[in-house]
Scaffold this motif. Sequence first.
Motif, PDB file in Angstrom:
ATOM      1  N   GLU A 269      47.057  27.543  46.125  1.00  0.00           N
ATOM      2  CA  GLU A 269      48.292  27.014  46.729  1.00  0.00           C
ATOM      3  C   GLU A 269      49.011  28.092  47.526  1.00  0.00           C
ATOM      4  O   GLU A 269      50.184  28.396  47.300  1.00  0.00           O
ATOM      5  CB  GLU A 269      49.219  26.440  45.641  1.00  0.00           C
ATOM      6  N   ASP A 271      50.136  27.994  50.371  1.00  0.00           N
ATOM      7  CA  ASP A 271      51.231  27.505  51.208  1.00  0.00           C
ATOM      8  C   ASP A 271      52.589  27.757  50.560  1.00  0.00           C
ATOM      9  O   ASP A 271      53.622  27.695  51.241  1.00  0.00           O
ATOM     10  CB  ASP A 271      51.059  26.014  51.485  1.00  0.00           C
ATOM     11  N   THR A 314      44.387  25.609  49.894  1.00  0.00           N
ATOM     12  CA  THR A 314      45.584  24.843  50.222  1.00  0.00           C
ATOM     13  C   THR A 314      45.169  23.444  50.639  1.00  0.00           C
ATOM     14  O   THR A 314      44.043  23.233  51.102  1.00  0.00           O
ATOM     15  CB  THR A 314      46.395  25.513  51.343  1.00  0.00           C
ATOM     16  N   ARG A 316      47.540  21.912  52.595  1.00  0.00           N
ATOM     17  CA  ARG A 316      48.474  21.767  53.712  1.00  0.00           C
ATOM     18  C   ARG A 316      48.314  22.928  54.684  1.00  0.00           C
ATOM     19  O   ARG A 316      49.178  23.807  54.784  1.00  0.00           O
ATOM     20  CB  ARG A 316      49.911  21.711  53.187  1.00  0.00           C
ATOM     21  N   LEU A 320      50.987  26.661  57.311  1.00  0.00           N
ATOM     22  CA  LEU A 320      50.719  28.090  57.177  1.00  0.00           C
ATOM     23  C   LEU A 320      51.115  28.838  58.439  1.00  0.00           C
ATOM     24  O   LEU A 320      51.038  28.319  59.553  1.00  0.00           O
ATOM     25  CB  LEU A 320      49.248  28.330  56.867  1.00  0.00           C
TER      26      LEU A 320
END
Length: 648
Positions: A269, A271, A314, A316, A320
Amino acid sequence: MAEKKTPPPSKNPRQFAVWGLIIMLLMIVFAVSQSGTNSAATGDAFTFSEFRDRVEQGDVQSAKIDIPGGVVTGTLSGGETFSVNVPPVSEDPAGEVLAGADIPYEYAERKSENPWLTFLFSMLPLLIIIGLFFLVFRNMQGAGRGGAMSFGKSKAKLLTENTKRVTFEDVAGVESAKEDLKEVVEFLKDPSKFTRLGARIPTGALLVGPPGTGKTLLARAVAGEAGVPFFTISGSDFVEMFVGVGASRVREMFSEARKHAPCIIFIDEIDAVGRHRGVGTSGGHEEREQTLNQLLVEMDGFEGQEGVIIIAATNRPDVLDKALLRPGRFDRQIEVPYPDIQGREKILEVHMRGKPMAADVDVKYIARGTPGFSGADLANLVNEAALLAARRNKLKITMREFEDARDKVMMGAERRTLAMSDEEKAMTAYHEAGHAIVGLNMKGSLPIHKATIIPRGRALGMVQYMPERDQISQSREEMIARMAMAMGGRAAEELHFGYEKVTSGASSDIEQVTRIATAMVTEWGLSDEIGPIAYKDTDQQSFMPGIGRGSSISPETARKIESEIKRFVTEAHEKALEILKKKKKDWIALAEALLEYETLSGDEIKVLLEDGTPPKRPDTKPGARPAVSAVPTTKKPKPKPLGGAAEA
């Protein structure tokens, strides 16, 4: 066989400190009690005035004065003993009274004070404060690195070969991603193979994919294949309320990684810490941005990170920071998508290892019926099937458990205890039969897997479909078939029970049809009136994209869009009515069979419609419950949600 040595008991300094404080307090209490006992007065207690009167009357024979204790003891003329409490003053009033009456007296010998006791009494407050501070410090520090006093330390966990090893054999369904990561494994095993040709291995690899597709497992498999240490940490572990703590943890993590090089750092994770800079309210001084800056420096510094490869995950990637994705940092993005039918089959085989499977379990059939399932979903499916088999006291997991587990995962648990009237059951049966008959008579519709009127989750019934292959895209014909099939339940209620008794059970069907029609008009360019133009808007408050507040389209275009959406929905409804009127005999036969058997498979429905013969089941007696071909009562049905066609 070698004898197992019993490990020595763990010594906890906090326990020693607690017991030390308890023993010290007990010693002090004992000393104080002994001191009080030694100085306690005996005999009749006089006040000082009474003592003076007795001395003047000649009743006192002898006395003994204890000045530090403030007590005078003695003997009366009759042989009785007495005691007098004298205030501790600098003078000696008792001695003056006794001397004036010529009564013999003496002073008590001063006992030498215990220096250790005096030291304890003087140091007691300081010792208590130090002990309390030590206990609070230990509690704050917690276990190892997780304490508040070590917030600048890295929270990365080190997994070595001693930990449960994961290899590529344990990862299935992501073959393309494994191929991309194989060169990382080769580099970690033999770096000279690349360096002698002047090649530079990517510093970081970013795994991008939906939740549950196996990104973390894939990163562990890389470390397991290469046989190198594996540092794992979550992106949220870097971010703290104290400015500079995240950057300190990044430095600490890379410092530890260099000591174990070659190794892998896995940031899950990412992000949480790698979002676009300059977006927050506190500008460049935000703690998260300082952490990100330090991460960028460590990944592409002057020294370079030889043998340290960063793998991040990630779902998403759009949020980034661009600096993370440039060449030299996370310059390789590896897609980890939902598995296809072959991938799901392999994932199921991995999770079925070590579990007793019956001969009727068909892995390919289960994979066909679970499109859109991630690796985590399939693991949950196998576990639910095993739990069902255990509750049914079976020695092996059969296909029935997998069917029930799939229904439970997708739609929720059965609600057989739900009290339904015969009228509501009839409404549900004709509703679901309408879905099935329209779906069977529409070109482009999916094959029916099962129809049931057993309540499950929030639905009172459902029709499930079994796709023959994974559908990456859908044709216009298939979309129209889906809309007509979804409207089959509403059309069935209108035809059999009348327009006035139509329930709210088709609400989810209407929502599904409206969503498909809206996408066809505003996104996919499948409307002849609107043409191949996208009118999708980012306004999330509007019901239909492109027609809400803030939209740049004209009112005339908005009216055309609404008109086209309504036309698609209306045509789907009319098509469903047309099919049910034409196939009324099949529709009523299927509804009555559902009322009698509650659940019918796709093959049973096919035989019923072709031959007109009901299914033969050894555990069911046909006719035990009479089929209901019409509403048995004139009571108005309560509007309860009826399940629509469940797209598998």
